[in-house]
Write a protein that holds these residues in place. Structure first.
Motif, PDB file in Angstrom:
ATOM      1  N   ALA A  17      -3.353  -1.015 -25.912  1.00  0.00           N
ATOM      2  CA  ALA A  17      -3.359  -2.361 -24.827  1.00  0.00           C
ATOM      3  C   ALA A  17      -2.190  -3.419 -25.294  1.00  0.00           C
ATOM      4  CB  ALA A  17      -4.728  -2.618 -24.534  1.00  0.00           C
ATOM      5  N   GLU A  51      -1.232  -5.522 -21.178  1.00  0.00           N
ATOM      6  CA  GLU A  51      -2.045  -6.849 -21.190  1.00  0.00           C
ATOM      7  C   GLU A  51      -1.227  -7.960 -20.846  1.00  0.00           C
ATOM      8  OE1 GLU A  51      -5.192  -6.895 -24.339  1.00  0.00           O
ATOM      9  OE2 GLU A  51      -6.214  -5.424 -22.672  1.00  0.00           O
ATOM     10  N   TYR A 177      -8.196 -13.255 -21.841  1.00  0.00           N
ATOM     11  CA  TYR A 177      -8.275 -12.055 -22.457  1.00  0.00           C
ATOM     12  C   TYR A 177      -9.600 -11.499 -22.718  1.00  0.00           C
ATOM     13  CZ  TYR A 177      -8.461  -8.825 -26.377  1.00  0.00           C
ATOM     14  OH  TYR A 177      -8.950  -7.804 -27.377  1.00  0.00           O
ATOM     15  N   LEU A 199      -8.455  -8.350 -34.207  1.00  0.00           N
ATOM     16  CA  LEU A 199      -9.453  -8.449 -33.083  1.00  0.00           C
ATOM     17  C   LEU A 199     -10.563  -8.330 -33.496  1.00  0.00           C
ATOM     18  CD1 LEU A 199      -6.868  -6.930 -30.566  1.00  0.00           C
ATOM     19  CD2 LEU A 199      -7.700  -9.247 -30.568  1.00  0.00           C
TER      20      LEU A 199
HETATM   21  N1  GLU Z   1      -3.153  -6.968 -26.147  1.00  0.00           N
HETATM   22  C1  GLU Z   1      -3.749  -7.112 -27.445  1.00  0.00           C
HETATM   23  C2  GLU Z   1      -2.530  -7.081 -28.325  1.00  0.00           C
HETATM   24  O1  GLU Z   1      -1.470  -6.826 -28.069  1.00  0.00           O
HETATM   25  C3  GLU Z   1      -4.735  -5.993 -27.701  1.00  0.00           C
HETATM   26  C4  GLU Z   1      -5.896  -6.091 -27.313  1.00  0.00           C
HETATM   27  C5  GLU Z   1      -6.701  -4.926 -27.470  1.00  0.00           C
HETATM   28  O2  GLU Z   1      -6.545  -3.969 -27.982  1.00  0.00           O
HETATM   29  O3  GLU Z   1      -7.854  -5.194 -27.037  1.00  0.00           O
HETATM   30  O4  GLU Z   1      -2.515  -7.687 -29.415  1.00  0.00           O
END
Ligand code: GLU
Length: 296
Positions: A17, A51, A177, A199
């Motif tokens: 993502a 995203e 997010y 994350l």
């Molecule tokens: N969009 C997020 C990023 O590029 C990743 C989010 C996810 O994997 O949950 O860091």
């Protein structure tokens, strides 16, 4: 803490993502490679989601650049790519459900007024006289929210104390997010979230939202994130260069080595398809280290 059962091969669905904030760099390549291998070695599906919900951070054309880089690395996705910017109605409907169930309240505080990383709950009892709402926040409580990460092990947070009630719709009207990712992972029937360990501490907030919305919690695997010897994450700001898409072999080799799956010497200049065959056959979650430091 209950263990999330490992998904069976027949149902595994993973995803990558990326946020289109710039070209694919080594850090995002690691997340792409790790999620791809974890899906493919179980015969599972792998999806890509752009995203782009955080509009001000989007760089025009970066989505196409990232998708093109993935193609050049020989990574194939199993369904059409989805864009968060096309899914605002889904986030609105999740927000309405949370609101109806009493989880949401308006907040008038500016970042400066909050003054720290934990929201102290100032607007929880209601807006002070004369204040206008800016953002919408999700209530938290002191019940610890924990899960067992496939690499990082058990992880728990007391959201009220560690994070505070968190923003689900921002002062600029954009959905946060945390809410978008929960809605998307559910709508895409993702069973396994494989992403960078930066994350890890977002995950309890996402589980809290899943529970409030009555949604299933996927299995989580947070990959090591490359840091410099001072412990800082490698990022575009710290000089992480875009991956060289003209020569994907060496970058894929480096990514596999970083994930403790160094390909054998004889594959050093093999085409990426051969590297993938080798890596899919040899991928083992338990070989992956929790954290890595690399000299920059
Ligand atoms: N969009 C997020 C990023 O590029 C990743 C989010 C996810 O994997 O949950 O860091």
């Amino acid at each position: 803490m209950p263990e999330t059962p490992e998904p069976t091969e027949a149902t595994y669905r993973g995803r990558f993502a990326p946020s289109p904030t710039g070209p694919l760099h080594f850090g995002s390549l690691i997340a792409a490679v790790g999620s791809y291998l974890d899906a493919r070695c179980r015969g599972g599906e792998w999806l890509v989601r752009v995203e782009d919900v955080d509009e001000p951070r989007n760089v025009p054309g970066a989505d196409r650049q990232i998708l093109d880089a993935l193609r050049r690395f020989g990574m194939e996705w199993d369904q059409p790519v989805i864009y968060q910017s096309q899914r605002i109605h889904r986030y609105r409907s999740a927000l309405d459900s949370l609101s109806d169930a009493g989880w949401i309240y308006p907040c008038a505080c500016s970042r400066k007024e909050i003054g720290g990383p934990v929201y102290p709950g100032t607007c929880r009892p209601g807006l002070a006289a004369g204040k206008s709402p800016r953002s919408l926040r999700m209530r938290t409580d002191e019940q610890p929210i924990g899960f067992r990460d496939a690499i990082q092990g058990p992880f728990a947070q007391n959201l009220e104390k560690d994070v505070g009630d968190f923003v689900v719709r921002r002062a600029d009207g954009l959905f946060a997010y945390q809410l978008a990712v929960v809605v998307d992972d559910t709508d895409q029937a993702v069973t396994s979230v494989v992403r960078g360990s930066d994350l890890l501490d977002s995950t309890p907030r996402q589980i809290h939202l899943q529970r409030a919305l009555n949604l299933a919690t996927p299995d989580y695997l947070h990959l090591p994130v490359a840091t410099d010897p001072g412990g800082c994450k490698l990022s575009k700001q710290s000089g992480a260069a875009p991956v060289d898409v003209a020569h994907p072999g060496p970058a894929l080799n480096r990514a596999l080595t970083f994930l403790a799956h160094p390909p054998p010497e004889e594959l050093a200049s093999a085409p990426v398809s051969e590297l993938w065959d080798w890596a899919i056959e040899h991928w083992q979650r338990r070989r992956i280290p929790r954290q890595l430091t690399i000299a920059v």
